[in-house]
Design a protein around this motif. Sequence first.
Motif, short mmCIF file in Angstrom:
data_model
loop_
_atom_site.label_atom_id
_atom_site.label_comp_id
_atom_site.label_asym_id
_atom_site.label_seq_id
_atom_site.Cartn_x
_atom_site.Cartn_y
_atom_site.Cartn_z
N PRO A 1 0.82 -1.21 0.00
CA PRO A 1 0.00 0.00 0.00
C PRO A 1 0.85 1.26 0.00
O PRO A 1 1.97 1.28 0.56
CB PRO A 1 -0.82 -0.12 1.29
CG PRO A 1 -0.82 -1.59 1.60
CD PRO A 1 0.51 -2.09 1.14
N ASP B 1 -5.48 2.88 -3.15
CA ASP B 1 -4.59 1.79 -3.56
C ASP B 1 -5.29 0.86 -4.55
O ASP B 1 -4.71 0.46 -5.56
CB ASP B 1 -4.15 0.97 -2.34
CG ASP B 1 -3.17 1.70 -1.44
OD1 ASP B 1 -2.30 2.41 -1.97
OD2 ASP B 1 -3.29 1.54 -0.21
N ALA C 1 4.20 1.33 -1.80
CA ALA C 1 3.92 1.32 -3.24
C ALA C 1 4.98 0.58 -4.05
O ALA C 1 5.45 1.04 -5.08
CB ALA C 1 3.75 2.75 -3.76
#
Length: 523
Positions: A91, A255, A396
């Motif tokens: 995330p 996300d 990420a």
Amino acid sequence: MDSFSNSQIIRKPATRSANGGIVAAQHKRGAQAGAAILADGGDAVDAAVATSFAMGVLEPWMSGPAGGGAMMIYRADEDRAYTVYFGMRSPAGLNPADYPLSGQGRAGDLFPWSHVVEDRNQVGATAIAVPGTVAGMETAHDKFGKLAWGDLLNPAVKLADEGLHVDWYAALVIAASTRELAKNPTAAKTYLEDGQWPTIAGWTALSDKRIDMSVMAQTLRRMADKGAREFYEGDLAHEIAADVQDAGGCLSAQDLRDYRAEIQTPLAVDYRGGKVFAPAHFTAGENLAECLGMLGKQNFTGDRPGAQAYLAYVDALRKTYHRRLREMGDINDDAAPTCTTHFSVVDRHGNMVAVTQTLLSIFGSKVVLPQSGLLMNNGILWFDTEPGKPNSLAPAKRCLMNVCPALGEIGGRRFAIGASGGRKILPAILQLTSFMADFGMTLEEAIHQQRVDSSGGDTVIADQSLPDDVLAQLKQNYPTVTTRRTMFPYAFACPAGVERAGNVNYGATEIMSPWGDAVAENA
């Protein structure tokens, strides 16, 4: 020494079809769902989508909509291979500081990373990564599918409506994870009795004990009716994010909204006058290509692999894993259970698909979301917990996976293969490819042939039924232990594949898999 019979022989013949397609999967009913789609005029990709969602109901602890993976596709009309990459991501709001090291040595489960306080990278909502499976199926279907999306999800909806049948094998798998499942209220309610005891099928083979999957059935209906983006952009996406955050995780609706699967050009490796195709990024495909390059320098003789071949397999695997561990950062622990599923499809036109999908650990994060009934992944466990490494935990960021679905064209035959089994996957795919390419084995013969495993540790694991001279040579060159192929836990990976010779299709699965089977569309 063990207590098992040495005289028992187990065979699982390949399924053959001269006028139709075949689906080979780790669960017979999942293969049946895909084969029914082929019988209705669906493409191999259509059958793969249907099988993917069906397997998420039938084997929910292995894979599902909230997981990730990779797909290899061969298009007969184009004579071209594609990769669909749908791996998980961390995330965007993940903070590595939320995963402090405990100073208590190495963690267990799949990866011996430095231990994190409260196993926050392994169990619970803090271990959940952004799922990719639904997007992967969406992307493949958008480009190659023929039938309507909703029609492909309907078999999974019906299976979820029926509930998960708890036979002896399901009861055994659930029992092995009872302690962790009990920590999540919805997981305990779904898979356990009284929140603490494993759901047991009973002492008779006629038991029809079932787990209620009605909440998941409704979620699948919503995706069937509204499309795949409901999972990433609709009300379902907001419910998923809210439930994860309520449980302490950081997965957000943004996300999910930002996630996309990718169609990629696969690696193409020249081997024995043919080609092998594998995924190029964030999988074990690069390592498979490296190993085949090393094997290609060998000149094997005979119609069955002998000591020379098995020593070459081990040598190649040890070299590629040494590089993988150093440069890619992906390490596995020998005691980890299989926690992935693989299935392969061939249709009547010769199109092929190989799909490996996973939650990562068995039962993933051990978190079931109350609003959707989805069992969530624990993809954060894929990252090294120590900073400054190639695969260190960060926001990420793509997860590095062990999956290695592969396609091959050698000696006038084509095949699509893959396996479950964590770090055991690569050794299995390498050896299956060599068995067929170097020794002319059929897929059925290759599936039955003994294998070895050398995947990151110093010790080689060898099938105890290998010839004495092979075992002697392995022990002379490497620390080697012998074991047998069993159905739980697996000492080696659990493969499934399809093969096409001329216009005749074949399918086969791991001989020790009690649920695995290959089903023809005209069966």
